[in-house]
Design an enzyme around this catalytic site. Structure first.
Site, mmCIF file in Angstrom:
data_model
loop_
_atom_site.group_PDB
_atom_site.id
_atom_site.type_symbol
_atom_site.label_atom_id
_atom_site.label_comp_id
_atom_site.label_asym_id
_atom_site.label_seq_id
_atom_site.Cartn_x
_atom_site.Cartn_y
_atom_site.Cartn_z
ATOM 1 N N SER A 103 0.845 -1.195 0.000
ATOM 2 C CA SER A 103 0.000 0.000 0.000
ATOM 3 C C SER A 103 0.879 1.243 0.000
ATOM 4 O O SER A 103 2.024 1.214 0.470
ATOM 5 C CB SER A 103 -0.897 0.016 1.243
ATOM 6 N N TYR B 244 -1.564 -1.280 10.301
ATOM 7 C CA TYR B 244 -1.760 -1.391 8.853
ATOM 8 C C TYR B 244 -0.529 -0.903 8.080
ATOM 9 O O TYR B 244 0.043 -1.640 7.263
ATOM 10 C CB TYR B 244 -3.006 -0.625 8.418
#
Length: 268
Positions: A142, A156
């Protein structure tokens, strides 16, 4: 490759980027192993791809939070004489809220799904790829792995940064083997991700130019791994964001991250 139809294993294939990878690779003539927790969705996708492209799809339901899931998955592949050419480590989700507001088991499951499972899958499958002289591994990371961490969704960005560094090292180790490894780093992508984490009302306020479709992310990812690009950030906007944060002093970057966290991260 010694066979006409490559075999691709896709984790988290039931929706979003995983399902988009399945459709894109099926259209390119790949057979597929589809795995996720939702058997009904996997089977519906498999039926569609069989009908549209003649794709041979093997559906293997698995919960990657189970410590034995990857080993059992690979044992099933061996029993069915399935040799994986492409590994798409896509399974993932977010844990909203503050770090201490969630039980440890929630975090332990998250770490296993987003870090341990993709690493173990790569380890178990890369031996065969190297032996055959061909393989592709895409670790879906990401943009979050390139910018400062946020308040809320505490693990995350850390997990995605891990996948980026892991992919770089694995790519370097396999430069002369025929195995390409790439970390795919999308930003905001239209999928179910934000519905599952309960952040849809927050992220829906983000302007449209910040978003990409899963299909566009996947097309960039396939081209990047074929080129042997170890890390690929999708979309011009996301690449600009990465570049700007790289140039900023840490204190300023963290200040901006703190402000933005309140806009798109559930922190309580």
């Amino acid at each position: 490759m010694s066979k006409e139809r490559p075999l691709s294993l896709i984790t988290g294939a039931s929706a979003g980027i995983g399902a988009a990878f399945a459709r894109a690779l099926a259209a390119r003539g790949h057979d597929l192993v589809l795995t996720a927790r939702r058997t009904d969705r996997l089977q519906a996708l498999a039926d569609d791809l069989q009908r549209e492209h003649g794709t041979r799809c093997t559906v293997l339901t698995a919960d990657l939070a189970d410590p034995h899931a990857v080993e059992q998955l690979c044992q099933t592949l061996d029993q069915q004489d399935l040799h994986v050419d492409w590994l798409i480590n896509n399974a993932g989700y977010g844990v909203p809220g503050r770090f201490d507001a969630n039980d440890w088991q929630v975090h332990a499951d998250f770490i296993r799904v987003l870090m341990t499972a993709p690493t173990e899958l790569a380890w178990r499958l890369i031996h065969g790829m190297r032996k055959r002289g061909y393989g592709r591994i895409v670790n879906v990371a990401s943009l979050a792995g390139h910018v400062p961490g946020s308040a809320g969704h505490t693990l995350y960005a850390a997990s995605k940064a891990y996948l980026i560094k892991f992919s770089q090292s694995l790519a370097l180790e396999n430069l002369e083997t025929g195995v390409n490894v790439s970390a795919l780093c999308p930003g905001f992508t239209r999928s179910e991700f934000h519905d599952v984490t309960g952040t849809r009302p927050l992220v829906s306020k983000m302007p449209g130019f910040m978003w990409q479709n899963a299909e566009d992310v996947v097309e960039e990812g396939i081209r990047a791994v074929e080129r042997g690009e170890a890390v690929h950030v999708t979309g011009r906007f996301n690449r600009t964001v990465k570049g700007l944060f790289k140039l900023m002093p840490d204190k300023l970057a963290l200040r901006i991250s703190a402000k933005q966290s309140r806009r798109y991260r559930a922190q309580e």
